[in-house]
Design an enzyme around this catalytic site. Sequence first.
Site, PDB file in Angstrom:
ATOM      1  N   HIS A   7      27.425  26.943  43.384  1.00 56.90           N
ATOM      2  CA  HIS A   7      28.182  25.727  43.066  1.00 56.90           C
ATOM      3  C   HIS A   7      28.189  24.777  44.262  1.00 56.90           C
ATOM      4  O   HIS A   7      28.014  23.570  44.110  1.00 56.90           O
ATOM      5  CB  HIS A   7      29.654  26.063  42.752  1.00 56.90           C
ATOM      6  N   LYS A  65      38.099  31.780  28.438  1.00 59.32           N
ATOM      7  CA  LYS A  65      37.839  32.978  29.246  1.00 59.32           C
ATOM      8  C   LYS A  65      39.100  33.320  30.041  1.00 59.32           C
ATOM      9  O   LYS A  65      39.806  32.421  30.494  1.00 59.32           O
ATOM     10  CB  LYS A  65      36.732  32.699  30.283  1.00 59.32           C
ATOM     11  N   ARG A 123      20.021  27.180  36.515  1.00 56.03           N
ATOM     12  CA  ARG A 123      19.521  28.283  37.337  1.00 56.03           C
ATOM     13  C   ARG A 123      18.194  28.800  36.822  1.00 56.03           C
ATOM     14  O   ARG A 123      17.266  29.035  37.575  1.00 56.03           O
ATOM     15  CB  ARG A 123      20.532  29.440  37.343  1.00 56.03           C
ATOM     16  N   SER A 164      29.596  33.362  39.011  1.00 56.35           N
ATOM     17  CA  SER A 164      30.937  33.824  39.385  1.00 56.35           C
ATOM     18  C   SER A 164      31.189  35.221  38.810  1.00 56.35           C
ATOM     19  O   SER A 164      31.809  36.069  39.465  1.00 56.35           O
ATOM     20  CB  SER A 164      32.006  32.867  38.863  1.00 56.35           C
TER      21      SER A 164
END
Length: 158
Positions: free
Chosen positions: A17, A41, A90, A128
Amino acid sequence: MKTAIYPGSFDPVTYGHLDIIERSAKLAEVLYVGILRNNSKKPLFSVEERIEMLEHETAHLPNVKVITFDGLLVDFARSVNAQVLVRGLRAVTDFEYELQMSQTNRKIAPEVDTIFLTTNLKYAYLSSSIVKEVAFYQGDISAFVPPYVAEKIHQKMG
Ligand code: PNS
């Protein structure tokens, strides 16, 4: 690019990030790092803790502001007059979800565009969730998050 938003959960912020934040802060006059509040979440860190870690890690970037939002991302973009949403890509596995999200956002708010920055290869595998999993099993997370964040994760996990 005047005002941009880099949105996400940031639970917690990783080097991946931070790489995107540093690079987008060079492209935008003002960059809002937007933390989603009403995420389905179950987060490890409270929103306040995530703000604090992000502010700590971006203190050297004067045009970066950490802020939270509820509801639709494009409504948040409109409320701060942002023309651009920034997302990191990514790998090809990110692409389908990101494409769907950017096209939906563009349909709702044609004046707001999404740009994608490809993640630095060093962090292409990083998320994460992976950091939390490694930390949960007492693995070394020093390559994934800054020392300050690593300390917070260790405190949280006891
Ligand atoms: O870091 P994340 O969890 O991948 O971030 C996802 C985020 C916060 C960018 C996304 O869930 C989001 O924008 N949520 C707000 C609600 C919304 O606008 N959804 C998108 C419509 S496609």
